[in-house]
Design a protein around this motif. Structure first.
Motif, PDB file in Angstrom:
ATOM      1  N   LYS A   1       0.742  -1.206  -0.116  1.00  0.00           N
ATOM      2  CA  LYS A   1      -0.056   0.066  -0.095  1.00  0.00           C
ATOM      3  C   LYS A   1       0.810   1.167  -0.072  1.00  0.00           C
ATOM      4  CE  LYS A   1      -3.992  -2.103   0.534  1.00  0.00           C
ATOM      5  NZ  LYS A   1      -4.845  -2.094  -1.016  1.00  0.00           N
ATOM      6  N   VAL A   2       2.226   1.194   0.676  1.00  0.00           N
ATOM      7  CA  VAL A   2       2.848   2.416   0.637  1.00  0.00           C
ATOM      8  C   VAL A   2       4.349   2.328   0.592  1.00  0.00           C
ATOM      9  CG1 VAL A   2       1.343   3.253   2.699  1.00  0.00           C
ATOM     10  CG2 VAL A   2       3.410   1.823   3.085  1.00  0.00           C
ATOM     11  N   SER A   3       4.873   3.320   0.021  1.00  0.00           N
ATOM     12  CA  SER A   3       6.283   3.086  -0.445  1.00  0.00           C
ATOM     13  C   SER A   3       7.224   3.286   0.852  1.00  0.00           C
ATOM     14  CB  SER A   3       6.681   4.295  -1.269  1.00  0.00           C
ATOM     15  OG  SER A   3       8.196   4.522  -1.540  1.00  0.00           O
ATOM     16  N   PHE A   4       8.159   2.310   0.961  1.00  0.00           N
ATOM     17  CA  PHE A   4       8.992   2.377   2.228  1.00  0.00           C
ATOM     18  C   PHE A   4       9.988   3.702   1.850  1.00  0.00           C
ATOM     19  CE2 PHE A   4       8.993  -2.414   3.385  1.00  0.00           C
ATOM     20  CZ  PHE A   4       7.943  -2.397   3.913  1.00  0.00           C
ATOM     21  N   SER A   5      10.308   3.989   0.758  1.00  0.00           N
ATOM     22  CA  SER A   5      11.249   5.032   0.414  1.00  0.00           C
ATOM     23  C   SER A   5      10.608   6.255   0.842  1.00  0.00           C
ATOM     24  CB  SER A   5      11.450   4.821  -1.223  1.00  0.00           C
ATOM     25  OG  SER A   5      12.357   3.954  -1.387  1.00  0.00           O
ATOM     26  N   ALA A   6       9.536   6.359   0.378  1.00  0.00           N
ATOM     27  CA  ALA A   6       8.747   7.615   0.780  1.00  0.00           C
ATOM     28  C   ALA A   6       8.471   7.934   2.388  1.00  0.00           C
ATOM     29  CB  ALA A   6       7.221   7.849   0.450  1.00  0.00           C
ATOM     30  N   VAL A   7       8.232   6.778   3.351  1.00  0.00           N
ATOM     31  CA  VAL A   7       8.074   6.817   4.403  1.00  0.00           C
ATOM     32  C   VAL A   7       9.491   7.150   5.216  1.00  0.00           C
ATOM     33  CG1 VAL A   7       7.613   5.389   6.844  1.00  0.00           C
ATOM     34  CG2 VAL A   7       6.041   5.303   4.759  1.00  0.00           C
ATOM     35  N   ILE A   8      10.704   6.398   4.579  1.00  0.00           N
ATOM     36  CA  ILE A   8      11.863   6.735   5.128  1.00  0.00           C
ATOM     37  C   ILE A   8      12.380   8.162   4.888  1.00  0.00           C
ATOM     38  CG2 ILE A   8      14.382   6.244   4.732  1.00  0.00           C
ATOM     39  CD1 ILE A   8      13.490   3.294   4.371  1.00  0.00           C
ATOM     40  N   ASP A   9      11.920   8.398   3.803  1.00  0.00           N
ATOM     41  CA  ASP A   9      12.449   9.995   3.455  1.00  0.00           C
ATOM     42  C   ASP A   9      11.580  11.152   4.309  1.00  0.00           C
ATOM     43  OD1 ASP A   9      14.364  11.422   1.304  1.00  0.00           O
ATOM     44  OD2 ASP A   9      12.476  12.617   1.132  1.00  0.00           O
ATOM     45  N   ARG A  10      10.257  10.856   4.667  1.00  0.00           N
ATOM     46  CA  ARG A  10       9.755  11.793   5.457  1.00  0.00           C
ATOM     47  C   ARG A  10      10.137  11.568   6.955  1.00  0.00           C
ATOM     48  NH1 ARG A  10       5.153   9.901   2.394  1.00  0.00           N
ATOM     49  NH2 ARG A  10       4.534   8.519   4.200  1.00  0.00           N
ATOM     50  N   THR A  11      10.886  10.542   7.387  1.00  0.00           N
ATOM     51  CA  THR A  11      11.326  10.596   8.779  1.00  0.00           C
ATOM     52  C   THR A  11      12.819  10.903   8.894  1.00  0.00           C
ATOM     53  OG1 THR A  11       9.619   8.877   8.804  1.00  0.00           O
ATOM     54  CG2 THR A  11      11.153   8.924  10.573  1.00  0.00           C
ATOM     55  N   PRO A  12      13.195  12.088   9.441  1.00  0.00           N
ATOM     56  CA  PRO A  12      14.424  12.542   9.670  1.00  0.00           C
ATOM     57  C   PRO A  12      15.542  11.459  10.072  1.00  0.00           C
ATOM     58  CG  PRO A  12      12.898  14.215  10.392  1.00  0.00           C
ATOM     59  CD  PRO A  12      11.939  13.224  10.269  1.00  0.00           C
ATOM     60  N   ALA A  13      15.145  10.860  11.232  1.00  0.00           N
ATOM     61  CA  ALA A  13      16.061   9.744  11.604  1.00  0.00           C
ATOM     62  C   ALA A  13      16.323   8.714  10.811  1.00  0.00           C
ATOM     63  CB  ALA A  13      15.677   9.273  13.064  1.00  0.00           C
ATOM     64  N   LEU A  14      15.287   8.275  10.161  1.00  0.00           N
ATOM     65  CA  LEU A  14      15.372   7.017   9.175  1.00  0.00           C
ATOM     66  C   LEU A  14      16.045   7.450   7.985  1.00  0.00           C
ATOM     67  CD1 LEU A  14      11.862   5.311   9.449  1.00  0.00           C
ATOM     68  CD2 LEU A  14      14.232   4.558  10.507  1.00  0.00           C
ATOM     69  N   ARG A  15      15.766   8.627   7.406  1.00  0.00           N
ATOM     70  CA  ARG A  15      16.435   9.396   6.237  1.00  0.00           C
ATOM     71  C   ARG A  15      18.013   9.380   6.696  1.00  0.00           C
ATOM     72  NH1 ARG A  15      13.550  13.544   5.822  1.00  0.00           N
ATOM     73  NH2 ARG A  15      15.163  15.074   6.731  1.00  0.00           N
ATOM     74  N   ALA A  16      18.417  10.059   7.720  1.00  0.00           N
ATOM     75  CA  ALA A  16      19.936  10.103   8.017  1.00  0.00           C
ATOM     76  C   ALA A  16      20.651   8.708   8.104  1.00  0.00           C
ATOM     77  CB  ALA A  16      19.925  10.761   9.415  1.00  0.00           C
ATOM     78  N   LEU A  17      19.971   7.701   8.695  1.00  0.00           N
ATOM     79  CA  LEU A  17      20.458   6.551   8.665  1.00  0.00           C
ATOM     80  C   LEU A  17      20.340   5.815   7.199  1.00  0.00           C
ATOM     81  CD1 LEU A  17      21.486   3.881  10.369  1.00  0.00           C
ATOM     82  CD2 LEU A  17      19.142   3.198  10.560  1.00  0.00           C
ATOM     83  N   ASP A  18      19.323   5.915   6.333  1.00  0.00           N
ATOM     84  CA  ASP A  18      19.381   5.425   5.004  1.00  0.00           C
ATOM     85  C   ASP A  18      20.568   6.057   4.577  1.00  0.00           C
ATOM     86  OD1 ASP A  18      18.111   3.703   3.171  1.00  0.00           O
ATOM     87  OD2 ASP A  18      17.392   5.681   2.214  1.00  0.00           O
ATOM     88  N   ARG A  19      20.847   7.324   4.380  1.00  0.00           N
ATOM     89  CA  ARG A  19      21.834   7.977   3.557  1.00  0.00           C
ATOM     90  C   ARG A  19      23.078   7.978   4.119  1.00  0.00           C
ATOM     91  NH1 ARG A  19      18.430  13.079   1.198  1.00  0.00           N
ATOM     92  NH2 ARG A  19      16.614  11.924   0.428  1.00  0.00           N
ATOM     93  N   ALA A  20      23.428   7.454   5.259  1.00  0.00           N
ATOM     94  CA  ALA A  20      24.695   7.503   5.931  1.00  0.00           C
ATOM     95  C   ALA A  20      25.786   6.640   5.088  1.00  0.00           C
ATOM     96  CB  ALA A  20      24.630   6.988   7.324  1.00  0.00           C
ATOM     97  N   GLY A  21      26.772   7.080   4.862  1.00  0.00           N
ATOM     98  CA  GLY A  21      27.686   6.387   3.801  1.00  0.00           C
ATOM     99  C   GLY A  21      27.616   6.409   2.480  1.00  0.00           C
ATOM    100  N   ARG A  22      26.375   6.752   1.944  1.00  0.00           N
ATOM    101  CA  ARG A  22      25.973   6.647   0.613  1.00  0.00           C
ATOM    102  C   ARG A  22      26.837   7.802  -0.213  1.00  0.00           C
ATOM    103  NH1 ARG A  22      19.783   5.977   0.581  1.00  0.00           N
ATOM    104  NH2 ARG A  22      20.129   7.355  -1.336  1.00  0.00           N
ATOM    105  N   LEU A  23      26.923   7.636  -1.484  1.00  0.00           N
ATOM    106  CA  LEU A  23      27.459   8.604  -2.480  1.00  0.00           C
ATOM    107  C   LEU A  23      26.217   9.862  -2.775  1.00  0.00           C
ATOM    108  CD1 LEU A  23      29.012   6.529  -5.209  1.00  0.00           C
ATOM    109  CD2 LEU A  23      30.015   7.871  -3.367  1.00  0.00           C
ATOM    110  N   PRO A  24      26.733  10.890  -2.646  1.00  0.00           N
ATOM    111  CA  PRO A  24      25.791  12.122  -3.163  1.00  0.00           C
ATOM    112  C   PRO A  24      24.750  11.638  -4.510  1.00  0.00           C
ATOM    113  CG  PRO A  24      27.645  12.860  -2.781  1.00  0.00           C
ATOM    114  CD  PRO A  24      28.118  11.639  -2.816  1.00  0.00           C
ATOM    115  N   VAL A  25      23.633  11.893  -4.637  1.00  0.00           N
ATOM    116  CA  VAL A  25      22.945  11.712  -5.906  1.00  0.00           C
ATOM    117  C   VAL A  25      23.154  12.710  -6.931  1.00  0.00           C
ATOM    118  CG1 VAL A  25      20.522  11.287  -6.699  1.00  0.00           C
ATOM    119  CG2 VAL A  25      20.993  10.607  -4.421  1.00  0.00           C
TER     120      VAL A  25
END
Length: 292
Positions: free
Chosen positions: A231-255
């Protein structure tokens, strides 16, 4: 021949960078090799089968798309294809992974507990699927798999069942940790093969190290997340949640900016993403996070 194999495994990810599914194949090989330490042949058979089904999906589904054949999306889509008499690679996984998980659960070390065997199989299969649902950004699935794998690896008990569970956790943890740098740097990706086998190994480890109430609660959480993914996009939920967004992008290359403005190519994986980050391409691109 090597060039042909490299081309077959090459994919373009969400940022327009070329990655290789060889990472996933190597993770399957490493996990299966370490799973032999449990001394349970059915563990090796189940994990090799789960990884093989994932690799089949990784390799065949793009050919089906290029040939113009219809490709089902999501668990409901694969089941609908089955009802119409058409077996997709995703449907083969939807049937094969639970069957292999049940085989491993039924052949696990005692004490198994008759009523818990199907629960343990469902938890193993559910974790395999959930890890795959998360493999839509570099490092995301690995960040979800590695912490529980490490915790379960440290809970080695005195009986054979608990020891085998700890060894299964190590079988997921070591290949996953080795794959993390390449995944974060976008040189490779787990694909269905790598994500499925790591999730299955962690799920199976949990069935052998955790008490029954904890396994039931964990299964409930896995089922809830899987149903939510329809029903929902995990990516959208993660991007709307600051803590999850920070964890998700940690160590990744810039887009790259060309990916942000959409010039890196069409959206081919998960559902609505944040405007600043388009979806990640994979061998099984769908409009929503799916049970692949």
């Amino acid at each position: 021949m090597i060039a042909a194999l490299r081309a077959e495994l090459a994919r373009t990810n969400f940022a327009g960078r070329e990655v290789s599914l060889a990472e996933g194949a190597l993770v399957v090989a490493g996990t299966c090799a370490l799973a032999r330490r449990t001394g349970r042949p059915l563990d090796l058979l189940a994990l090799a089968g789960i990884g093989g089904l994932g690799l089949l999906d990784d390799l065949l589904e793009p050919h089906q798309r290029r040939a113009g054949r219809p490709v089902s999306k999501g668990l409901r889509g694969h089941l609908a294809s089955l009802r119409s008499g058409r077996v997709t690679t995703g449907a083969a996984k939807a049937l094969g992974i639970p069957a292999l998980a049940l085989l491993a659960a039924a052949g696990g070390p005692a004490p198994r507990g008759g009523a818990m065997v199907p629960v343990d199989a469902a938890l193993t299969a559910g974790c395999a699927n959930l890890a795959n649902l998360l493999d839509l950004r570099p490092g995301r699935a690995l960040k979800a798999v590695l912490p529980p794998a490490a915790l379960l690896a440290l809970t080695a008990g005195q009986d054979e069942r608990a020891r085998s569970g700890a060894r299964l956790a190590v079988a997921a943890m070591l290949p996953g940790a080795l794959a993390l740098p390449a995944d974060l740097r976008e040189h490779g990706m787990l694909g269905d093969a790598g994500a499925n086998v790591l999730g299955a190994a962690v799920g199976a480890a949990a069935t052998r190290t955790l008490p029954a109430p904890a396994r039931l609660a964990l299964l409930g959480g896995v089922v809830a997340l899987t149903l939510a993914s329809e029903k929902v996009s995990f990516s959208a939920v993660i991007d709307r949640t600051p803590a999850l967004r920070a964890l998700d992008r940690a160590g990744r290359l810039p887009v790259p900016s060309r990916a942000v403005d959409g010039s890196a190519g069409p959206e081919t994986t998960d559902g609505p993403a944040a405007p600043s980050e388009p979806p990640r391409s994979s061998s099984d691109p769908d409009d929503a996070e799916e049970a692949r």
